[in-house]
Design a protein around this motif. Structure first.
Motif, PDB file in Angstrom:
ATOM      1  N   ALA A  33      -5.596  -2.611 -11.988  1.00  0.00           N
ATOM      2  CA  ALA A  33      -5.805  -2.515 -10.530  1.00  0.00           C
ATOM      3  C   ALA A  33      -5.440  -3.866  -9.881  1.00  0.00           C
ATOM      4  O   ALA A  33      -5.267  -4.831 -10.714  1.00  0.00           O
ATOM      5  CB  ALA A  33      -7.239  -2.450 -10.136  1.00  0.00           C
ATOM      6  N   VAL A  34      -4.624  -4.035  -8.901  1.00  0.00           N
ATOM      7  CA  VAL A  34      -4.200  -5.144  -8.246  1.00  0.00           C
ATOM      8  C   VAL A  34      -4.714  -5.032  -6.686  1.00  0.00           C
ATOM      9  O   VAL A  34      -4.822  -4.031  -6.290  1.00  0.00           O
ATOM     10  CB  VAL A  34      -2.652  -5.246  -8.243  1.00  0.00           C
ATOM     11  N   GLU A  35      -4.915  -6.264  -6.013  1.00  0.00           N
ATOM     12  CA  GLU A  35      -4.833  -6.426  -4.510  1.00  0.00           C
ATOM     13  C   GLU A  35      -3.523  -7.040  -3.916  1.00  0.00           C
ATOM     14  O   GLU A  35      -2.803  -7.449  -4.988  1.00  0.00           O
ATOM     15  CB  GLU A  35      -6.141  -6.751  -4.049  1.00  0.00           C
ATOM     16  N   MET A  36      -3.288  -6.888  -2.622  1.00  0.00           N
ATOM     17  CA  MET A  36      -2.339  -7.689  -2.177  1.00  0.00           C
ATOM     18  C   MET A  36      -2.802  -7.927  -0.700  1.00  0.00           C
ATOM     19  O   MET A  36      -3.544  -7.531  -0.282  1.00  0.00           O
ATOM     20  CB  MET A  36      -0.897  -6.802  -2.312  1.00  0.00           C
ATOM     21  N   TRP A  37      -1.926  -9.154  -0.430  1.00  0.00           N
ATOM     22  CA  TRP A  37      -1.956  -9.269   1.040  1.00  0.00           C
ATOM     23  C   TRP A  37      -1.218  -8.336   1.943  1.00  0.00           C
ATOM     24  O   TRP A  37      -0.904  -7.314   1.337  1.00  0.00           O
ATOM     25  CB  TRP A  37      -1.516 -10.812   1.322  1.00  0.00           C
ATOM     26  N   GLY A  38      -0.655  -8.425   2.982  1.00  0.00           N
ATOM     27  CA  GLY A  38      -0.170  -7.373   3.605  1.00  0.00           C
ATOM     28  C   GLY A  38       1.435  -7.110   3.093  1.00  0.00           C
ATOM     29  O   GLY A  38       1.832  -7.406   2.405  1.00  0.00           O
ATOM     30  N   PRO A  39       1.881  -6.011   3.756  1.00  0.00           N
ATOM     31  CA  PRO A  39       3.364  -5.549   3.351  1.00  0.00           C
ATOM     32  C   PRO A  39       4.551  -6.258   3.683  1.00  0.00           C
ATOM     33  O   PRO A  39       5.570  -6.147   3.157  1.00  0.00           O
ATOM     34  CB  PRO A  39       3.374  -3.924   4.008  1.00  0.00           C
ATOM     35  N   THR A  40       4.236  -7.294   4.591  1.00  0.00           N
ATOM     36  CA  THR A  40       5.447  -7.936   5.313  1.00  0.00           C
ATOM     37  C   THR A  40       6.221  -8.463   4.029  1.00  0.00           C
ATOM     38  O   THR A  40       5.687  -9.313   3.195  1.00  0.00           O
ATOM     39  CB  THR A  40       4.815  -8.878   6.182  1.00  0.00           C
ATOM     40  N   GLY A  41       7.479  -8.343   4.050  1.00  0.00           N
ATOM     41  CA  GLY A  41       8.366  -8.971   3.083  1.00  0.00           C
ATOM     42  C   GLY A  41       8.310  -8.331   1.733  1.00  0.00           C
ATOM     43  O   GLY A  41       9.103  -8.698   0.735  1.00  0.00           O
ATOM     44  N   LYS A  42       7.736  -7.188   1.620  1.00  0.00           N
ATOM     45  CA  LYS A  42       7.574  -6.451   0.281  1.00  0.00           C
ATOM     46  C   LYS A  42       8.415  -5.039   0.243  1.00  0.00           C
ATOM     47  O   LYS A  42       8.515  -4.391   1.407  1.00  0.00           O
ATOM     48  CB  LYS A  42       6.221  -5.936   0.060  1.00  0.00           C
ATOM     49  N   ASP A  43       8.911  -4.900  -0.806  1.00  0.00           N
ATOM     50  CA  ASP A  43       9.804  -3.502  -0.735  1.00  0.00           C
ATOM     51  C   ASP A  43       8.871  -2.646  -1.048  1.00  0.00           C
ATOM     52  O   ASP A  43       8.492  -2.246  -2.476  1.00  0.00           O
ATOM     53  CB  ASP A  43      10.976  -3.647  -1.877  1.00  0.00           C
ATOM     54  N   ILE A  44       8.387  -1.828  -0.045  1.00  0.00           N
ATOM     55  CA  ILE A  44       7.283  -0.680  -0.398  1.00  0.00           C
ATOM     56  C   ILE A  44       7.542   0.259  -1.387  1.00  0.00           C
ATOM     57  O   ILE A  44       6.761   0.667  -2.445  1.00  0.00           O
ATOM     58  CB  ILE A  44       6.817  -0.226   0.857  1.00  0.00           C
ATOM     59  N   PRO A  45       8.705   0.829  -1.220  1.00  0.00           N
ATOM     60  CA  PRO A  45       9.364   2.000  -2.161  1.00  0.00           C
ATOM     61  C   PRO A  45       9.309   1.562  -3.687  1.00  0.00           C
ATOM     62  O   PRO A  45       8.933   2.070  -4.394  1.00  0.00           O
ATOM     63  CB  PRO A  45      10.554   2.681  -1.769  1.00  0.00           C
ATOM     64  N   ALA A  46       9.691   0.196  -3.939  1.00  0.00           N
ATOM     65  CA  ALA A  46       9.839  -0.296  -5.126  1.00  0.00           C
ATOM     66  C   ALA A  46       8.175  -0.465  -5.669  1.00  0.00           C
ATOM     67  O   ALA A  46       7.937  -0.070  -7.030  1.00  0.00           O
ATOM     68  CB  ALA A  46      10.622  -1.531  -5.054  1.00  0.00           C
ATOM     69  N   LEU A  47       7.746  -1.103  -4.527  1.00  0.00           N
ATOM     70  CA  LEU A  47       6.203  -1.339  -5.288  1.00  0.00           C
ATOM     71  C   LEU A  47       5.667  -0.040  -5.633  1.00  0.00           C
ATOM     72  O   LEU A  47       4.655   0.087  -6.633  1.00  0.00           O
ATOM     73  CB  LEU A  47       5.513  -2.189  -3.949  1.00  0.00           C
ATOM     74  N   LYS A  48       5.601   1.154  -4.898  1.00  0.00           N
ATOM     75  CA  LYS A  48       5.048   2.278  -4.879  1.00  0.00           C
ATOM     76  C   LYS A  48       5.342   2.863  -6.429  1.00  0.00           C
ATOM     77  O   LYS A  48       4.610   3.231  -7.140  1.00  0.00           O
ATOM     78  CB  LYS A  48       5.637   3.527  -3.974  1.00  0.00           C
ATOM     79  N   GLU A  49       6.736   2.610  -6.656  1.00  0.00           N
ATOM     80  CA  GLU A  49       7.351   3.088  -8.045  1.00  0.00           C
ATOM     81  C   GLU A  49       6.595   2.562  -9.352  1.00  0.00           C
ATOM     82  O   GLU A  49       6.276   3.060 -10.237  1.00  0.00           O
ATOM     83  CB  GLU A  49       8.965   2.796  -8.040  1.00  0.00           C
ATOM     84  N   ALA A  50       6.366   0.899  -9.114  1.00  0.00           N
ATOM     85  CA  ALA A  50       5.772   0.158  -9.941  1.00  0.00           C
ATOM     86  C   ALA A  50       4.370   0.852 -10.231  1.00  0.00           C
ATOM     87  O   ALA A  50       3.791   0.817 -11.324  1.00  0.00           O
ATOM     88  CB  ALA A  50       5.839  -1.099  -9.723  1.00  0.00           C
ATOM     89  N   LEU A  51       3.717   1.079  -8.925  1.00  0.00           N
ATOM     90  CA  LEU A  51       2.256   1.230  -9.304  1.00  0.00           C
ATOM     91  C   LEU A  51       2.061   2.759  -9.843  1.00  0.00           C
ATOM     92  O   LEU A  51       1.385   2.918 -10.748  1.00  0.00           O
ATOM     93  CB  LEU A  51       1.623   1.573  -7.895  1.00  0.00           C
ATOM     94  N   GLN A  52       2.908   3.505  -9.602  1.00  0.00           N
ATOM     95  CA  GLN A  52       3.034   5.128 -10.030  1.00  0.00           C
ATOM     96  C   GLN A  52       3.567   4.929 -11.690  1.00  0.00           C
ATOM     97  O   GLN A  52       2.856   5.283 -12.560  1.00  0.00           O
ATOM     98  CB  GLN A  52       3.970   5.784  -9.455  1.00  0.00           C
ATOM     99  N   GLU A  53       4.457   4.142 -11.706  1.00  0.00           N
ATOM    100  CA  GLU A  53       4.972   3.930 -13.309  1.00  0.00           C
ATOM    101  C   GLU A  53       3.874   3.424 -14.410  1.00  0.00           C
ATOM    102  O   GLU A  53       3.822   3.805 -15.616  1.00  0.00           O
ATOM    103  CB  GLU A  53       6.009   3.114 -13.266  1.00  0.00           C
TER     104      GLU A  53
END
Ligand SMILES: O=C(O)C(=O)CO
Length: 258
Positions: A33-53
């Motif tokens: 598990a991880v937590e994060m601050w907000g989405p600003t400046g983050k590549d959301i599709p890449a993040l989603k892929e890493a979470l799924q992988e």
């Protein structure tokens, strides 16, 4: 004993600036598990892929920029708009919680009136995102070191607001660091908050570094948390003073009951 969720805005910066790579580094260090601050400046599709992988769960999404989920003093509309944007990203990433804060309050009025106004605003906020599957967790923050001027600095007042909102989709974020800096009695606050605590974060105090860098007795505090009945994830929201993978070791051992 507890599922730990390192904050990827603060930890695993050794993996570079990409949120996705920090998720992979957290997974490699043994976290699911991880937590994060907000989405600003983050590549959301890449993040989603890493979470799924990696199969890593995003436990909570916080406010970034800081005002995104905080209440502006006069016109509250930007708060609801921020919620809409936040819910969209949280749903995409499978994140069940959004952290909200009071902001600086509604100047020149009695404190009690301001707390009651928070109840009104968050009642509307919960209705606004009804059916989204997202729970809002209200975080009191310390005003002595990190957030001078914030309205909500007492856990008991966040509990008062949560009782007033009275929704299964609204609760309190108990941040043991903020609470300790404010000089609160952890056991008493947790007992008063009971099941309204729907998320927990930790950092050592003083200094807001990793557990072990300050003077909090972590074995005792984790036991307090366990005895309070809280069984959800615990966000590691601290500024590591040593390499991230090393900074987590002590708390990983304690949380695993070793
Ligand atoms: O902004 C802070 O200090 C927080 O604790 C957010 O969770």
């Amino acid at each position: 004993m507890f599922q730990l969720a390192p904050n990827i805005d603060l930890l695993f910066s050794e993996a570079g600036d990409s949120a996705a790579d920090r998720v992979r580094a957290a997974a490699a260090a043994g976290f699911d598990a991880v937590e994060m601050w907000g989405p600003t400046g983050k590549d959301i599709p890449a993040l989603k892929e890493a979470l799924q992988e990696t199969g890593v769960q995003l436990t909570a999404q916080l406010a970034e920029p800081r005002m995104q989920f905080m209440i502006p003093p006069k016109n509250h509309e930007p708060f609801y708009e921020g919620l809409d944007a936040g819910v969209k990203v949280a749903q995409e990433l499978g994140c069940p919680r959004i952290v909200v804060g009071s902001g600086t309050g509604f100047g020149g009025r009695k404190r009690q009136d301001q707390l009651d106004e928070l109840i009104e605003i968050f009642t509307k906020g919960v209705a606004h995102i009804e059916g989204s599957g997202i729970t809002l967790v209200l975080e009191p923050v310390n005003i002595r070191v990190d957030h001078p001027g914030a309205l909500l600095d007492r856990t008991s007042e966040a509990v008062y607001v949560a009782r007033g909102v009275d929704s299964p989709n609204f609760g309190v974020l108990y941040d043991l660091y903020h609470s300790t800096v404010e000089g609160e009695d952890v056991v008493a606050e947790l007992a008063n908050a009971g099941r309204l605590v729907k998320y927990v974060q930790i950092a050592d105090a003083p200094g807001r570094g990793e557990p072990g860098s300050g003077s909090i007795d972590w074995a005792a505090r984790l036991t307090d948390l366990q005895h309070s009945g809280y069984a959800g994830p615990v966000g590691l929201e601290y500024y590591p003073t040593i390499e991230s993978a090393k900074s987590v070791r002590r708390i990983q051992e304690l949380a695993a009951g070793r």
